[in-house]
Design a protein around this motif. Structure first.
Motif, PDB file in Angstrom:
ATOM      1  N   GLN A  25       0.886  -1.175   0.000  1.00  0.00           N
ATOM      2  CA  GLN A  25       0.000   0.000   0.000  1.00  0.00           C
ATOM      3  C   GLN A  25       0.917   1.216   0.000  1.00  0.00           C
ATOM      4  OE1 GLN A  25      -3.582  -0.671   0.716  1.00  0.00           O
ATOM      5  NE2 GLN A  25      -4.109   1.369   0.036  1.00  0.00           N
ATOM      6  N   GLY A  26       0.412   2.353  -0.460  1.00  0.00           N
ATOM      7  CA  GLY A  26       1.275   3.495  -0.692  1.00  0.00           C
ATOM      8  C   GLY A  26       1.851   4.179   0.520  1.00  0.00           C
ATOM      9  N   THR A  27       2.805   3.537   1.181  1.00  0.00           N
ATOM     10  CA  THR A  27       3.540   4.164   2.283  1.00  0.00           C
ATOM     11  C   THR A  27       4.940   4.522   1.795  1.00  0.00           C
ATOM     12  OG1 THR A  27       4.515   2.108   3.113  1.00  0.00           O
ATOM     13  CG2 THR A  27       2.299   2.674   3.901  1.00  0.00           C
ATOM     14  N   TRP A  33      11.229   0.800  -1.038  1.00  0.00           N
ATOM     15  CA  TRP A  33      11.717  -0.576  -1.207  1.00  0.00           C
ATOM     16  C   TRP A  33      10.875  -1.419  -2.168  1.00  0.00           C
ATOM     17  CZ3 TRP A  33      12.575   1.308   3.933  1.00  0.00           C
ATOM     18  CH2 TRP A  33      13.927   1.359   4.311  1.00  0.00           C
ATOM     19  N   GLY A  34       9.717  -0.910  -2.600  1.00  0.00           N
ATOM     20  CA  GLY A  34       8.922  -1.619  -3.588  1.00  0.00           C
ATOM     21  C   GLY A  34       8.276  -2.901  -3.100  1.00  0.00           C
ATOM     22  N   GLY A  35       8.109  -3.024  -1.779  1.00  0.00           N
ATOM     23  CA  GLY A  35       7.461  -4.213  -1.230  1.00  0.00           C
ATOM     24  C   GLY A  35       8.416  -5.215  -0.624  1.00  0.00           C
ATOM     25  N   GLU A  36       9.712  -5.018  -0.827  1.00  0.00           N
ATOM     26  CA  GLU A  36      10.698  -5.961  -0.268  1.00  0.00           C
ATOM     27  C   GLU A  36      10.598  -6.040   1.250  1.00  0.00           C
ATOM     28  OE1 GLU A  36      15.567  -6.316   0.146  1.00  0.00           O
ATOM     29  OE2 GLU A  36      14.699  -5.227  -1.546  1.00  0.00           O
ATOM     30  N   LEU A  37      10.426  -4.904   1.891  1.00  0.00           N
ATOM     31  CA  LEU A  37      10.355  -4.852   3.354  1.00  0.00           C
ATOM     32  C   LEU A  37       9.168  -5.657   3.881  1.00  0.00           C
ATOM     33  CD1 LEU A  37      11.498  -3.596   5.981  1.00  0.00           C
ATOM     34  CD2 LEU A  37       9.943  -1.683   5.606  1.00  0.00           C
ATOM     35  N   ASP A  56      -1.485  -4.867  -4.673  1.00  0.00           N
ATOM     36  CA  ASP A  56      -0.250  -5.618  -4.911  1.00  0.00           C
ATOM     37  C   ASP A  56       0.192  -5.525  -6.370  1.00  0.00           C
ATOM     38  OD1 ASP A  56      -0.019  -6.426  -2.226  1.00  0.00           O
ATOM     39  OD2 ASP A  56      -1.584  -7.920  -2.553  1.00  0.00           O
ATOM     40  N   PHE A  57      -0.629  -4.860  -7.187  1.00  0.00           N
ATOM     41  CA  PHE A  57      -0.256  -4.565  -8.572  1.00  0.00           C
ATOM     42  C   PHE A  57       0.278  -3.136  -8.707  1.00  0.00           C
ATOM     43  CE2 PHE A  57      -3.343  -7.972  -8.974  1.00  0.00           C
ATOM     44  CZ  PHE A  57      -2.805  -8.787  -9.976  1.00  0.00           C
ATOM     45  N   ASP A  58       0.450  -2.415  -7.590  1.00  0.00           N
ATOM     46  CA  ASP A  58       0.831  -1.003  -7.661  1.00  0.00           C
ATOM     47  C   ASP A  58       2.137  -0.769  -8.411  1.00  0.00           C
ATOM     48  OD1 ASP A  58      -1.459  -0.312  -6.374  1.00  0.00           O
ATOM     49  OD2 ASP A  58      -0.518   0.420  -4.534  1.00  0.00           O
ATOM     50  N   ASN A  59       3.054  -1.713  -8.355  1.00  0.00           N
ATOM     51  CA  ASN A  59       4.289  -1.623  -9.139  1.00  0.00           C
ATOM     52  C   ASN A  59       4.261  -2.564 -10.336  1.00  0.00           C
ATOM     53  OD1 ASN A  59       5.541   0.388  -7.743  1.00  0.00           O
ATOM     54  ND2 ASN A  59       7.045  -0.907  -6.703  1.00  0.00           N
ATOM     55  N   GLY A  60       3.059  -2.917 -10.743  1.00  0.00           N
ATOM     56  CA  GLY A  60       2.900  -3.798 -11.884  1.00  0.00           C
ATOM     57  C   GLY A  60       3.117  -5.264 -11.530  1.00  0.00           C
ATOM     58  N   VAL A  61       2.763  -6.122 -12.465  1.00  0.00           N
ATOM     59  CA  VAL A  61       2.962  -7.562 -12.280  1.00  0.00           C
ATOM     60  C   VAL A  61       4.436  -7.863 -12.047  1.00  0.00           C
ATOM     61  CG1 VAL A  61       2.798  -9.801 -13.429  1.00  0.00           C
ATOM     62  CG2 VAL A  61       0.931  -8.168 -13.641  1.00  0.00           C
ATOM     63  N   GLU A  62       5.294  -7.166 -12.788  1.00  0.00           N
ATOM     64  CA  GLU A  62       6.736  -7.408 -12.679  1.00  0.00           C
ATOM     65  C   GLU A  62       7.242  -7.059 -11.283  1.00  0.00           C
ATOM     66  OE1 GLU A  62       5.249  -5.373 -14.796  1.00  0.00           O
ATOM     67  OE2 GLU A  62       5.446  -6.311 -16.779  1.00  0.00           O
ATOM     68  N   GLY A  63       6.701  -5.977 -10.700  1.00  0.00           N
ATOM     69  CA  GLY A  63       7.129  -5.566  -9.366  1.00  0.00           C
ATOM     70  C   GLY A  63       6.768  -6.584  -8.306  1.00  0.00           C
TER      71      GLY A  63
END
Length: 246
Positions: A25-27, A33-37, A56-63
């Motif tokens: 979510q947009g924090t 970190w793009g979700g890594e954390l 969970d698609f906020d950075n695209g499928v690739e993200g």
């Protein structure tokens, strides 16, 4: 959250820990970190499984596919077709957990992309009818795999004013073998699970405990030797203290 989870595990032998989507979510943490954390911390807390939400698609499928390299838990997806995307073969349609002599089958449903996710973010991902897949998965888990309990992890939302829109409540009413629906998306705070009768007249529990890790939901199920379930309803456990001292 980790402290509460560890406390419960120290008191109970058979524990399953699930997430119902929108891990990202947009924090500022996600922006950097793009979700890594989030994925690494969920792995540290020992999540057993999770599903995908629209964010969970906020950075695209690739993200999302990139961050799954940090996960030591599976992402269950029963109604998205990722064949022509970076997520191909990176999710599973169901998982069966064995706790003692009890088999627990889990499937996962995501919400329709239309109107929620930009086309460029979900790419060639395809949404498959949630109710149709639910009926297919619950039958497979209950009748073919002989699971004693069937759980749906849902990011469909708890309830909508539009009667024709699939949601957790409608899913519970229109299935036969699903015992528990753990939901997300609508950020609904339920102090106790909703009890709904399914097509067979059996009880289905629907639970949702808000958003952002504010609450940790807990449900206790007691199985007798002949595997008849007895439900013990537990309220949501507060994680975030409302009164801060500065």
């Amino acid at each position: 959250r980790a402290a509460l989870i560890n406390k419960i595990r120290s008191e109970e032998k058979n524990v399953l820990l699930f997430d119902a989507g929108d891990i990202f979510q947009g924090t500022p943490y996600f922006n950097f970190w793009g979700g890594e954390l989030e994925i690494k911390m969920m792995s540290m807390m020992g999540y057993d499984a999770g599903i995908m939400g629209n964010h969970d698609f906020d950075n695209g499928v690739e993200g999302f596919a990139k961050q799954l390299t940090h996960a030591n838990f599976p992402v269950i997806n029963s109604n998205y077709d990722f064949t022509d995307t970076d997520l191909h073969n990176k999710t599973i349609p169901y998982k069966i957990f064995k706790k003692g002599n009890v088999k627990i089958g889990v499937y996962g449903l995501g919400i329709d992309f239309e109107g929620l996710v930009n086309k460029k973010e979900y790419g060639n991902s395809k949404y498959l009818d949630a109710l149709k897949k639910a009926l297919e998965m619950e039958r497979f888990l209950k009748l073919d795999q002989k699971c004693h309990m069937v759980v749906c992890l849902s990011h469909l939302g708890y309830r909508y004013k539009e009667g024709n829109k699939i949601c957790d409540v409608e899913l519970a009413k229109n299935t036969r073998y699903t015992d528990l629906i753990i939901g997300g998306h609508t950020h609904t705070f339920l102090r106790k699970p909703d009890s709904i009768r399914n097509l067979s007249g059996q009880e289905v529990l629907v639970n949702q405990v808000g958003f952002a890790g504010i609450n940790l939901g807990r449900l206790d199920f007691v199985f007798s030797k002949n595997n008849h379930k007895k439900m013990v309803y537990s309220s949501a456990i507060e994680v975030v203290e409302n009164n801060f001292k500065i």
